[in-house]
Design a protein around this motif. Sequence first.
Motif, PDB file in Angstrom:
ATOM      1  N   LEU A  68      74.603 134.920  55.059  1.00  0.00           N
ATOM      2  CA  LEU A  68      73.323 135.061  54.499  1.00  0.00           C
ATOM      3  C   LEU A  68      72.413 134.042  54.615  1.00  0.00           C
ATOM      4  CD1 LEU A  68      75.552 137.217  52.991  1.00  0.00           C
ATOM      5  CD2 LEU A  68      73.927 137.483  51.209  1.00  0.00           C
ATOM      6  N   LEU A  69      71.238 134.190  55.056  1.00  0.00           N
ATOM      7  CA  LEU A  69      70.386 133.082  55.284  1.00  0.00           C
ATOM      8  C   LEU A  69      69.573 133.175  53.553  1.00  0.00           C
ATOM      9  CD1 LEU A  69      68.813 133.034  58.617  1.00  0.00           C
ATOM     10  CD2 LEU A  69      71.017 132.136  57.553  1.00  0.00           C
ATOM     11  N   GLU A  70      70.006 132.190  52.851  1.00  0.00           N
ATOM     12  CA  GLU A  70      69.653 132.247  51.339  1.00  0.00           C
ATOM     13  C   GLU A  70      69.864 133.325  50.527  1.00  0.00           C
ATOM     14  OE1 GLU A  70      69.447 130.806  48.562  1.00  0.00           O
ATOM     15  OE2 GLU A  70      68.298 129.054  49.401  1.00  0.00           O
ATOM     16  N   ALA A  71      70.820 133.293  49.517  1.00  0.00           N
ATOM     17  CA  ALA A  71      71.430 134.348  48.844  1.00  0.00           C
ATOM     18  C   ALA A  71      70.718 134.378  47.274  1.00  0.00           C
ATOM     19  CB  ALA A  71      72.558 134.543  48.568  1.00  0.00           C
ATOM     20  N   ASP A  72      70.082 133.356  46.942  1.00  0.00           N
ATOM     21  CA  ASP A  72      69.243 133.396  45.760  1.00  0.00           C
ATOM     22  C   ASP A  72      67.821 134.006  45.884  1.00  0.00           C
ATOM     23  OD1 ASP A  72      69.329 132.857  43.138  1.00  0.00           O
ATOM     24  OD2 ASP A  72      68.784 130.892  43.145  1.00  0.00           O
ATOM     25  N   VAL A  73      67.735 135.127  46.338  1.00  0.00           N
ATOM     26  CA  VAL A  73      66.553 135.898  46.525  1.00  0.00           C
ATOM     27  C   VAL A  73      67.038 137.494  45.816  1.00  0.00           C
ATOM     28  CG1 VAL A  73      66.045 134.360  48.312  1.00  0.00           C
ATOM     29  CG2 VAL A  73      67.214 136.380  48.907  1.00  0.00           C
ATOM     30  N   ALA A  74      65.861 138.003  45.956  1.00  0.00           N
ATOM     31  CA  ALA A  74      65.797 139.360  45.021  1.00  0.00           C
ATOM     32  C   ALA A  74      66.997 140.145  45.665  1.00  0.00           C
ATOM     33  CB  ALA A  74      64.633 140.031  45.356  1.00  0.00           C
ATOM     34  N   ALA A  75      67.277 140.374  46.883  1.00  0.00           N
ATOM     35  CA  ALA A  75      68.296 141.215  47.457  1.00  0.00           C
ATOM     36  C   ALA A  75      69.662 140.639  47.510  1.00  0.00           C
ATOM     37  CB  ALA A  75      67.991 141.606  48.721  1.00  0.00           C
ATOM     38  N   GLY A  76      69.822 139.235  47.047  1.00  0.00           N
ATOM     39  CA  GLY A  76      71.045 138.533  47.244  1.00  0.00           C
ATOM     40  C   GLY A  76      72.341 138.992  46.594  1.00  0.00           C
ATOM     41  N   VAL A 111      77.011 131.634  52.793  1.00  0.00           N
ATOM     42  CA  VAL A 111      75.481 131.532  52.589  1.00  0.00           C
ATOM     43  C   VAL A 111      75.053 130.245  53.211  1.00  0.00           C
ATOM     44  CG1 VAL A 111      74.153 131.098  50.637  1.00  0.00           C
ATOM     45  CG2 VAL A 111      75.814 132.946  50.578  1.00  0.00           C
ATOM     46  N   ALA A 112      73.834 130.377  53.710  1.00  0.00           N
ATOM     47  CA  ALA A 112      73.155 128.996  54.278  1.00  0.00           C
ATOM     48  C   ALA A 112      71.935 128.768  53.187  1.00  0.00           C
ATOM     49  CB  ALA A 112      72.556 129.340  55.576  1.00  0.00           C
ATOM     50  N   THR A 113      71.917 127.799  52.554  1.00  0.00           N
ATOM     51  CA  THR A 113      70.970 127.176  51.825  1.00  0.00           C
ATOM     52  C   THR A 113      70.842 125.497  51.818  1.00  0.00           C
ATOM     53  OG1 THR A 113      70.114 127.172  49.363  1.00  0.00           O
ATOM     54  CG2 THR A 113      72.645 127.446  49.973  1.00  0.00           C
ATOM     55  N   HIS A 114      70.080 125.104  50.792  1.00  0.00           N
ATOM     56  CA  HIS A 114      70.083 123.641  50.478  1.00  0.00           C
ATOM     57  C   HIS A 114      71.146 123.246  49.540  1.00  0.00           C
ATOM     58  CE1 HIS A 114      65.691 123.400  51.798  1.00  0.00           C
ATOM     59  NE2 HIS A 114      66.511 124.038  52.871  1.00  0.00           N
ATOM     60  N   LYS A 115      71.891 122.098  49.816  1.00  0.00           N
ATOM     61  CA  LYS A 115      72.604 121.846  48.888  1.00  0.00           C
ATOM     62  C   LYS A 115      72.349 121.496  47.244  1.00  0.00           C
ATOM     63  CE  LYS A 115      76.440 118.246  48.964  1.00  0.00           C
ATOM     64  NZ  LYS A 115      76.844 117.310  49.766  1.00  0.00           N
ATOM     65  N   ALA A 138      73.660 124.072  43.813  1.00  0.00           N
ATOM     66  CA  ALA A 138      74.016 123.836  42.555  1.00  0.00           C
ATOM     67  C   ALA A 138      73.326 124.282  41.295  1.00  0.00           C
ATOM     68  CB  ALA A 138      73.741 122.184  42.317  1.00  0.00           C
ATOM     69  N   HIS A 139      72.417 125.060  41.527  1.00  0.00           N
ATOM     70  CA  HIS A 139      71.990 125.869  40.587  1.00  0.00           C
ATOM     71  C   HIS A 139      72.137 127.516  40.599  1.00  0.00           C
ATOM     72  CE1 HIS A 139      69.911 122.483  38.844  1.00  0.00           C
ATOM     73  NE2 HIS A 139      69.582 122.263  40.015  1.00  0.00           N
ATOM     74  N   THR A 150      79.986 127.920  52.057  1.00  0.00           N
ATOM     75  CA  THR A 150      78.549 127.596  52.274  1.00  0.00           C
ATOM     76  C   THR A 150      78.057 126.827  53.431  1.00  0.00           C
ATOM     77  OG1 THR A 150      79.056 125.684  50.848  1.00  0.00           O
ATOM     78  CG2 THR A 150      77.896 127.613  49.945  1.00  0.00           C
ATOM     79  N   ALA A 151      77.036 126.775  54.133  1.00  0.00           N
ATOM     80  CA  ALA A 151      76.399 126.189  55.022  1.00  0.00           C
ATOM     81  C   ALA A 151      75.186 125.517  54.526  1.00  0.00           C
ATOM     82  CB  ALA A 151      76.096 126.660  56.263  1.00  0.00           C
ATOM     83  N   PHE A 152      75.078 124.025  54.344  1.00  0.00           N
ATOM     84  CA  PHE A 152      74.033 123.392  53.951  1.00  0.00           C
ATOM     85  C   PHE A 152      73.037 122.917  55.079  1.00  0.00           C
ATOM     86  CE2 PHE A 152      77.114 122.691  50.319  1.00  0.00           C
ATOM     87  CZ  PHE A 152      76.634 123.541  49.502  1.00  0.00           C
ATOM     88  N   THR A 153      71.880 122.989  54.791  1.00  0.00           N
ATOM     89  CA  THR A 153      70.999 122.610  56.011  1.00  0.00           C
ATOM     90  C   THR A 153      69.511 122.366  55.059  1.00  0.00           C
ATOM     91  OG1 THR A 153      70.218 123.243  58.159  1.00  0.00           O
ATOM     92  CG2 THR A 153      70.016 125.146  56.454  1.00  0.00           C
ATOM     93  N   ASP A 154      68.517 122.466  56.108  1.00  0.00           N
ATOM     94  CA  ASP A 154      67.264 121.960  55.460  1.00  0.00           C
ATOM     95  C   ASP A 154      66.117 123.143  56.143  1.00  0.00           C
ATOM     96  OD1 ASP A 154      64.682 121.225  54.713  1.00  0.00           O
ATOM     97  OD2 ASP A 154      64.756 119.151  55.481  1.00  0.00           O
ATOM     98  N   PHE A 155      65.998 124.139  55.372  1.00  0.00           N
ATOM     99  CA  PHE A 155      64.984 125.043  55.996  1.00  0.00           C
ATOM    100  C   PHE A 155      63.480 124.659  56.413  1.00  0.00           C
ATOM    101  CE2 PHE A 155      68.033 128.295  53.746  1.00  0.00           C
ATOM    102  CZ  PHE A 155      68.789 128.649  54.949  1.00  0.00           C
TER     103      PHE A 155
END
Length: 418
Positions: free
Chosen positions: A11-19, A35-39, A43-44, A56-61
């Motif tokens: 999932l490309l960013e799961a902390d969103v409305a549909a996540g 889930v791909a997100t920022h490290k 944490a939140h 998780t896959a941490f990156t910089d969108f």
Amino acid sequence: MPTKPRQKVLLLEADVAAGGDLLAAAAGLGLDAYVATHKELYAHYRPELTDLITGTAFTDFADPARALDDLTGFCRDTGIDGIVPCWEFLTPLAARLAAALDLPGHRPGPAPAGRNKRLMAEAFAAHGVPAPQTVTAPDPDALARRIAATGLTYPLVVKPAENAASIGVSVVRSAAELPAAARRAQSQRHKLPHGIALDTTLLAQEHVDGPEFSVETVVADGTVHHLAVTEKFTTAGTRRAELGHTVPAALPPQARAAVCAAATGAVTALGLRHGLAHTEVKVAPTGRPKVIEVGARPPGDLIMRLVHEALGIDMARAHLQAVLGERPDVTPRRNAAAAIRFLTAPEAGTLRWVGRLPHGDHVVATQLTKMPGDAVGGPDDNLSRIGHLIVRAGTPAEANAAADAALAAVPVELATRW
Ligand SMILES: Nc1ncnc2c1ncn2[C@@H]1O[C@H](COP(=O)(O)OP(=O)(O)O)[C@@H](O)[C@H]1O
Ligand SMILES: [Mg+2]
């Protein structure tokens, strides 16, 4: 007998409305969800989300080339089977990533038009999709010149090429109002929380008068299935916040077919092939639908919940099945109706009191996001809401009546200013 390995989705960013819905649907389908997100954002993440996440896959969108590189490597190493676009601002990346991995996904070439309204207007024009006449310019003076040169007449809608939730969208009634509207449209240059750079090109569009709908669609291997048409209720003034939605829209069959045909043209023009799409359409007084925009992503505003309450279709599950290249399960299991209404303050201020949200009768869910003492905005965009309620009923007319009555019974008072 050897057991089949569990399939894996990213999932490309799961902390969103549909996540939450997408993670729950993945669990229901027996998928491992990464889930791909920022490290620092992970944490939140709330435990309701992290409990359903395998890795998780941490990156910089904010650095799309690096994100594509990081995630291509991660997906190859992990053996990811499907890329799940969850959020509008990452849909071009999702398409490029799926293409790099040879996984099902939208056509990468036109994918940027899925989030950029300047490119979207060009794609619609090139494919003959009915849409408002649009001009674009980098700054307010150039926009005024373009409007004059093309003979567009007021009222017009001014909006940024990239944003969402009605942020920076204004109805402009005369040339004198243009500079303020352009300033609003260009006030956000990066999208939080990732800091993704936004194209702040200005759009001015013919204002389409008339009722507004959205078409909720799943595209499976290029075949377009419309699951539901939603009626949308917005503010009527200069700013166009969405105040509620009802599924299904009470539309005569011919009008529904015309709205759906416009949505089919729009999703095809954007090269969508695997996954959900949310197409916003206004029906002009001539009866002709005009496409306002397509989101190549699950709908927000709990529309997936409404579709489930009304029709028994699990859109999140269908999205995952489509991005895995499978045939989605889209058979309606109910023939009812559902509506959401958003609670807003009449204007910006401090909330003095908000009444208890009703439960029972038709009301199946409520949420309050602001408390007395909190600062609240006026109904300018979708971020200023203070809560919502969801109703379920037998027909759209009953759902609308029940939702409007329930909303009217909740007092919202602002503190007096001194
Ligand atoms: N050309 C238009 N004519 C009439 N209303 C419009 C037009 N464009 C946008 N709107 C109104 O503004 C809302 C937000 O605009 P939209 O283009 O969908 O931007 P966003 O990406 O912020 O949702 C729409 O839902 C619609 O109510
Ligand atoms: Mg919109």
